[in-house]
Design a protein around this motif. Sequence first.
Motif, PDB file in Angstrom:
ATOM      1  N   HIS A   1      25.509  -2.114 -66.578  1.00 39.18           N
ATOM      2  CA  HIS A   1      25.237  -3.313 -65.785  1.00 39.18           C
ATOM      3  C   HIS A   1      26.536  -4.093 -65.571  1.00 39.18           C
ATOM      4  N   GLU A   2      26.952  -4.212 -64.285  1.00 42.62           N
ATOM      5  CA  GLU A   2      28.168  -4.958 -63.970  1.00 42.62           C
ATOM      6  C   GLU A   2      27.973  -5.874 -62.771  1.00 42.62           C
ATOM      7  N   ASP A   3      26.756  -6.347 -62.603  1.00 42.30           N
ATOM      8  CA  ASP A   3      26.531  -7.308 -61.532  1.00 42.30           C
ATOM      9  C   ASP A   3      27.044  -8.674 -61.984  1.00 42.30           C
ATOM     10  N   TRP A   4      27.316  -9.541 -60.996  1.00 44.19           N
ATOM     11  CA  TRP A   4      27.918 -10.838 -61.324  1.00 44.19           C
ATOM     12  C   TRP A   4      27.578 -11.822 -60.208  1.00 44.19           C
ATOM     13  N   PRO A   5      26.715 -12.796 -60.426  1.00 41.28           N
ATOM     14  CA  PRO A   5      26.007 -13.073 -61.687  1.00 41.28           C
ATOM     15  C   PRO A   5      24.902 -12.050 -61.931  1.00 41.28           C
ATOM     16  N   GLY A   6      24.691 -11.719 -63.193  1.00 42.68           N
ATOM     17  CA  GLY A   6      23.764 -10.632 -63.461  1.00 42.68           C
ATOM     18  C   GLY A   6      22.784 -10.875 -64.582  1.00 42.68           C
ATOM     19  N   LEU A   7      22.789 -12.062 -65.165  1.00 43.03           N
ATOM     20  CA  LEU A   7      21.886 -12.315 -66.287  1.00 43.03           C
ATOM     21  C   LEU A   7      20.425 -12.185 -65.886  1.00 43.03           C
TER      22      LEU A   7
ATOM     23  N   LYS B   1       8.301  -4.750 -70.192  1.00 44.26           N
ATOM     24  CA  LYS B   1       7.208  -5.485 -70.840  1.00 44.26           C
ATOM     25  C   LYS B   1       5.890  -5.330 -70.097  1.00 44.26           C
ATOM     26  N   ASP B   2       5.968  -5.280 -68.736  1.00 47.10           N
ATOM     27  CA  ASP B   2       4.710  -5.147 -67.986  1.00 47.10           C
ATOM     28  C   ASP B   2       4.286  -3.695 -67.795  1.00 47.10           C
ATOM     29  N   GLY B   3       5.076  -2.769 -68.340  1.00 47.20           N
ATOM     30  CA  GLY B   3       4.710  -1.364 -68.309  1.00 47.20           C
ATOM     31  C   GLY B   3       5.058  -0.626 -67.036  1.00 47.20           C
ATOM     32  N   SER B   4       5.798  -1.274 -66.131  1.00 43.11           N
ATOM     33  CA  SER B   4       6.111  -0.611 -64.860  1.00 43.11           C
ATOM     34  C   SER B   4       7.391   0.222 -64.925  1.00 43.11           C
ATOM     35  N   MET B   5       8.115   0.148 -66.032  1.00 42.37           N
ATOM     36  CA  MET B   5       9.321   0.967 -66.208  1.00 42.37           C
ATOM     37  C   MET B   5       9.456   1.348 -67.667  1.00 42.37           C
ATOM     38  N   ARG B   6       9.845   2.591 -67.889  1.00 43.84           N
ATOM     39  CA  ARG B   6      10.104   3.018 -69.258  1.00 43.84           C
ATOM     40  C   ARG B   6      11.388   2.358 -69.764  1.00 43.84           C
ATOM     41  N   HIS B   7      11.561   2.361 -71.065  1.00 47.60           N
ATOM     42  CA  HIS B   7      12.737   1.740 -71.671  1.00 47.60           C
ATOM     43  C   HIS B   7      13.987   2.577 -71.428  1.00 47.60           C
ATOM     44  N   ILE B   8      15.074   1.909 -71.095  1.00 49.13           N
ATOM     45  CA  ILE B   8      16.395   2.544 -71.068  1.00 49.13           C
ATOM     46  C   ILE B   8      17.380   1.603 -71.746  1.00 49.13           C
ATOM     47  N   SER B   9      18.507   2.165 -72.127  1.00 51.14           N
ATOM     48  CA  SER B   9      19.589   1.367 -72.693  1.00 51.14           C
ATOM     49  C   SER B   9      20.293   0.610 -71.574  1.00 51.14           C
ATOM     50  N   ILE B  10      20.695  -0.633 -71.846  1.00 55.86           N
ATOM     51  CA  ILE B  10      21.510  -1.414 -70.915  1.00 55.86           C
ATOM     52  C   ILE B  10      22.785  -1.834 -71.631  1.00 55.86           C
ATOM     53  N   LEU B  11      23.912  -1.319 -71.169  1.00 54.37           N
ATOM     54  CA  LEU B  11      25.214  -1.732 -71.672  1.00 54.37           C
ATOM     55  C   LEU B  11      25.957  -2.422 -70.534  1.00 54.37           C
ATOM     56  N   CYS B  12      26.755  -3.433 -70.861  1.00 56.68           N
ATOM     57  CA  CYS B  12      27.330  -4.298 -69.836  1.00 56.68           C
ATOM     58  C   CYS B  12      28.844  -4.166 -69.744  1.00 56.68           C
ATOM     59  N   GLY B  13      29.334  -4.337 -68.513  1.00 56.10           N
ATOM     60  CA  GLY B  13      30.758  -4.214 -68.237  1.00 56.10           C
ATOM     61  C   GLY B  13      31.387  -5.557 -67.910  1.00 56.10           C
ATOM     62  N   ASN B  14      32.092  -5.615 -66.769  1.00 57.36           N
ATOM     63  CA  ASN B  14      32.794  -6.832 -66.338  1.00 57.36           C
ATOM     64  C   ASN B  14      33.783  -7.332 -67.387  1.00 57.36           C
ATOM     65  N   GLY B  15      34.423  -6.406 -68.081  1.00 57.65           N
ATOM     66  CA  GLY B  15      35.428  -6.794 -69.052  1.00 57.65           C
ATOM     67  C   GLY B  15      34.875  -7.547 -70.247  1.00 57.65           C
ATOM     68  N   GLY B  16      33.557  -7.590 -70.382  1.00 58.10           N
ATOM     69  CA  GLY B  16      32.940  -8.338 -71.467  1.00 58.10           C
ATOM     70  C   GLY B  16      32.815  -9.821 -71.183  1.00 58.10           C
ATOM     71  N   LEU B  17      33.086 -10.239 -69.957  1.00 63.87           N
ATOM     72  CA  LEU B  17      33.192 -11.654 -69.625  1.00 63.87           C
ATOM     73  C   LEU B  17      31.917 -12.452 -69.891  1.00 63.87           C
ATOM     74  N   PHE B  18      30.752 -11.790 -69.824  1.00 68.05           N
ATOM     75  CA  PHE B  18      29.487 -12.490 -70.030  1.00 68.05           C
ATOM     76  C   PHE B  18      28.687 -11.888 -71.190  1.00 68.05           C
ATOM     77  N   LEU B  19      29.367 -11.149 -72.067  1.00 73.07           N
ATOM     78  CA  LEU B  19      28.667 -10.392 -73.103  1.00 73.07           C
ATOM     79  C   LEU B  19      27.848 -11.282 -74.021  1.00 73.07           C
ATOM     80  N   ASP B  20      28.331 -12.492 -74.300  1.00 73.21           N
ATOM     81  CA  ASP B  20      27.623 -13.351 -75.248  1.00 73.21           C
ATOM     82  C   ASP B  20      26.193 -13.616 -74.797  1.00 73.21           C
ATOM     83  N   PHE B  21      26.028 -13.967 -73.524  1.00 72.04           N
ATOM     84  CA  PHE B  21      24.678 -14.254 -73.039  1.00 72.04           C
ATOM     85  C   PHE B  21      23.950 -12.997 -72.554  1.00 72.04           C
ATOM     86  N   GLU B  22      24.700 -11.968 -72.167  1.00 73.58           N
ATOM     87  CA  GLU B  22      24.040 -10.705 -71.798  1.00 73.58           C
ATOM     88  C   GLU B  22      23.261 -10.149 -72.978  1.00 73.58           C
ATOM     89  N   MET B  23      23.827 -10.246 -74.164  1.00 72.40           N
ATOM     90  CA  MET B  23      23.111  -9.774 -75.348  1.00 72.40           C
ATOM     91  C   MET B  23      21.821 -10.568 -75.547  1.00 72.40           C
TER      92      MET B  23
END
Length: 309
Positions: A168-174, A185-207
């Motif tokens: 995930h490297e959209d900006w703004p992307g939260l 949560k609503d069951g319309s998509m299976r679970h996948i991992s989400i890891l974030c880019g953008n140099g880590g600039l928004f990692l604190d709130f992305e987590m």
Amino acid sequence: MSFNENAHGVYAIAATPFHADGTLDHDSIGRMTDFYLRCGVTGLTILGIMGEAPKLDADESLAVVKGVVARAAGTPIIVGVSAPGFAAMRSLARSSMDLGAAGVMIAPPPHLRTDDQIVTYYRQAIEAIGDDVPFVIQDYPLLLGVIMTPKVLRQIVMDHPSCRMLKHEDWPGLEKISAMRGFEKDGSMRHISILCGNGGLFLDFEMERGADGAMTGYCFPDMLVDVVKWSRNDERDRAHDLFDAHLPLVRYEQQQGIGLAVRKYVLMKRGAIASDAQRKPGSALSAAARAEVDYLLTRVARTDPRAVL
């Protein structure tokens, strides 16, 4: 090596080491891999945009894959295989998997404009590489100019069981992260991992929005490891305090045109690579810029002794 939809932690985007004359620095490939592993990363992503992949020929690309996989000793390696045509993509993807890679990453080409074009592209890409190859969607609209809505991403995920992760490297992307987790949560998509880019600039709130970690190339991957770990352990203030100490350097890295030069300069100072050279065409830091980076490092070092170089 393997990774799945529950992957978390930090998959560092690795630089590609070059000598000053632009040739591959094979010794530094091993040295760099060792550095990332010492920093505690969960995995590595190679031959991405930061890895200067378009500047390598096919044999060089495979040499990088072979060198990193051999040195990584079982750590999952994701290989960027984005290419103008599917023949080159298939060749690099299949060869990388044969060498022991865990999966591949595919970014959409810049000419895609409609939702149908994006969905069709990923369907054709997976047909080309094979549905037995685990893959990561790279969503980087700021650079690539391709807008993938949460609904489009959901369709790609649901159409292709081999999709294990979103970079995930959209900006703004939260809000996009929240939307993707809402689908789960609503069951319309299976679970996948989400890891974030953008140099880590928004990692604190992305987590805090539901990301599983980072997939980026910031020159202190060990800081990213700590922030992800503490965020997952609900140590919010501790994670934010460390992140805030690094934020001026993270911001400086985000400058278009010289971001990679900054990263390679600091990686060289940290002993990860022998030279901060880029293969031409590439940027270089002026004496003034190097002095600014050195100053920022002294400020980070007030909080994080790893920045004492």
